[in-house]
Design an enzyme around this catalytic site. Structure first.
Site, PDB file in Angstrom:
ATOM      1  N   TYR A  32       0.625  -1.363   0.003  1.00  0.00           N
ATOM      2  CA  TYR A  32       0.069   0.049   0.050  1.00  0.00           C
ATOM      3  C   TYR A  32       0.879   1.337  -0.030  1.00  0.00           C
ATOM      4  O   TYR A  32       0.115   2.459  -0.009  1.00  0.00           O
ATOM      5  CB  TYR A  32      -0.974   0.057   1.180  1.00  0.00           C
ATOM      6  CG  TYR A  32      -2.066  -1.156   1.099  1.00  0.00           C
ATOM      7  CD1 TYR A  32      -2.970  -0.921   0.102  1.00  0.00           C
ATOM      8  CD2 TYR A  32      -1.930  -2.202   1.773  1.00  0.00           C
ATOM      9  CE1 TYR A  32      -4.041  -1.985  -0.155  1.00  0.00           C
ATOM     10  CE2 TYR A  32      -2.910  -3.215   1.512  1.00  0.00           C
ATOM     11  CZ  TYR A  32      -3.925  -3.196   0.674  1.00  0.00           C
ATOM     12  OH  TYR A  32      -4.712  -4.224   0.479  1.00  0.00           O
TER      13      TYR A  32
ATOM     14  N   PHE B 284     -10.345  -4.043  11.282  1.00  0.00           N
ATOM     15  CA  PHE B 284     -11.674  -3.696  10.652  1.00  0.00           C
ATOM     16  C   PHE B 284     -11.693  -4.514   9.393  1.00  0.00           C
ATOM     17  O   PHE B 284     -10.590  -4.668   8.958  1.00  0.00           O
ATOM     18  CB  PHE B 284     -11.956  -2.323  10.648  1.00  0.00           C
ATOM     19  CG  PHE B 284     -11.021  -1.432  10.202  1.00  0.00           C
ATOM     20  CD1 PHE B 284     -10.671  -1.165   8.751  1.00  0.00           C
ATOM     21  CD2 PHE B 284     -10.048  -0.878  11.217  1.00  0.00           C
ATOM     22  CE1 PHE B 284      -9.747  -0.551   8.334  1.00  0.00           C
ATOM     23  CE2 PHE B 284      -8.833  -0.149  10.310  1.00  0.00           C
ATOM     24  CZ  PHE B 284      -8.731   0.071   9.151  1.00  0.00           C
TER      25      PHE B 284
END
Length: 409
Positions: free
Chosen positions: A123, A409
């Site tokens: 990322y 999450f």
């Protein structure tokens, strides 16, 4: 690929989720876990790339609130459910999905995007930097003792089922969010994540339990944990696996730790996600016997540089012109004047001379006040153009407590 990614329809959830399970190793999750993630899925924030009737790429987002320095909770896109089928790698699918997603977050007035990475190398090219780290420890109960603060003996402990006193536990957690950057505001439904305990995922551990810490009837801490019994050469050598541990005072934290270290038949107390500056590092008698390991945790990137930098406060007064490089979100490129301090800040476009050139990934890494901009400059992600600007800005960005992501999450 010529087909544009499209929003996920609720009728497609099973097909989409099974494709994600394959992207992460192919094991089917338990019905309990699948049911919860179905409940939490935000369909209008989930993009799927299809090749015929097959899902070959995916990116989703949760609408989160992230605590930042100063205590504000900032709307944040929690990037999740990211995957590309092995048959469709190196075709630009992830890049297109990420570009579309970040444009959506900008239009939705979310200044930040955050994620946890299954692979650390993915990322950075999209502007995400490692903003929080976590410490994992395995405490040797035979060789490590605790130095507990005054008042520890006055804390009363009781063991309950994991979902007991849930409202009280959630209220305690909510009171901690503003005090540490990186913590997530738990919105409705998210309290169920900590209670997931499907038997197929226990890997030899017991079912989960809850221990509550109270002082004069007031809840001052709690922890969820499981036991993994083991016998080495006929001697007990089990492990206490601590899932969650939150406390509002040092004595309550110490009482919970002491409870775990004193559990019968257990030789190790394992905690897998604690802050870099966690109190236990100073309570234990022998840190080496705890085998601490540091791990990357939350990856963060400003979606809107101006709004993001204005949403937090700063440790010292700051007035600096930043030249931001962001080749993936070009709307962030250019000069920004950041001025403010402990009471608030503004960050606006300017044509004034540049004091500090900085890559957006460095801003993401330093944003929550953990890693210093000075260290990032040494890595080539920032460059001082006015003498003294780097030290002053790096100091202003710091947080008095280490940022920490308490759960994924």
């Amino acid at each position: 690929m010529t087909m544009e990614p499209r929003r996920l329809d609720a009728s497609e959830w099973d097909t989409w989720y099974r494709a994600l399970e394959w992207a992460f190793g192919g094991l089917a999750e338990s019905p309990e876990e699948r049911g919860l993630w179905r409940e939490l899925t935000e369909y209008d924030r989930t993009l799927a790339q299809w090749d015929g009737d097959r899902v070959v790429g995916s990116i989703g987002a949760f609408s989160l609130g992230l605590s930042v320095p100063g205590g504000a909770v900032v709307p944040t896109a929690g990037v999740t459910m990211v995957g590309v089928a092995a048959t469709h790698r190196r075709q630009g699918i992830l890049r297109e999905l990420m570009r579309r997603a970040l444009e959506d977050y900008r239009e939705g007035d979310e200044p930040l995007a955050a994620l946890t990475a299954s692979e650390a190398g993915i990322y950075g090219r999209f502007g995400f930097g490692v903003a929080t780290r976590s410490v994992a420890v395995d405490i040797d109960t035979a060789r490590v003792t605790l130095n507990v603060p005054p008042g520890t003996d006055a804390v009363r402990l009781r063991v309950e089922e994991p979902g007991a006193e849930l409202d009280r536990c959630e209220a305690l957690y909510a009171g901690l969010v503003g005090g540490r950057p990186g913590m997530l505001e738990r919105r409705p439904g998210w309290e169920k994540v900590a209670l997931l305990d499907p038997p197929q995922d226990r890997e030899g551990t017991s079912e989960m339990r809850l221990v509550l810490a109270e002082r004069d009837g007031e809840l001052v801490g709690y922890a969820r944990y499981a036991l993994k019994p083991d016998w080495a050469g006929g001697l007990p050598d089990g492990t206490v696996l601590v899932r969650d541990l939150d406390a509002v005072e040092p004595a309550a934290y110490a009482a919970l730790l002491r409870f775990f270290l004193g559990t019968d038949l257990m030789g190790t107390v394992a905690l897998r996600n604690r802050p870099e500056d966690d109190a236990l590092l100073h309570m234990v008698s022998d840190i080496r016997r705890c085998r601490p390991r540091l791990m990357d945790r939350l990856y963060l990137r400003p979606v809107d540089v101006g709004a993001a930098l204005a949403a937090r406060t700063y440790l010292t007064d700051v007035d600096v012109v930043l030249a931001v490089t962001d080749d993936f979100c070009p709307w962030n490129e250019g000069r920004w004047r950041l001025s403010g301090g402990a009471k608030g800040a503004v960050c606006e476009r300017t044509n004034d001379p540049v004091d500090l050139a900085v890559h957006v990934r460095a801003l993401g890494t330093a944003y929550l006040g953990g890693p210093s901009l000075s260290g990032l400059a040494a890595a080539g992600l920032a460059q001082e153009l006015r003498p003294g600007a780097l030290t002053a800005t790096a100091t202003a960005f710091l947080s008095p407590v280490a940022p920490w992501l308490p759960h994924g999450f």
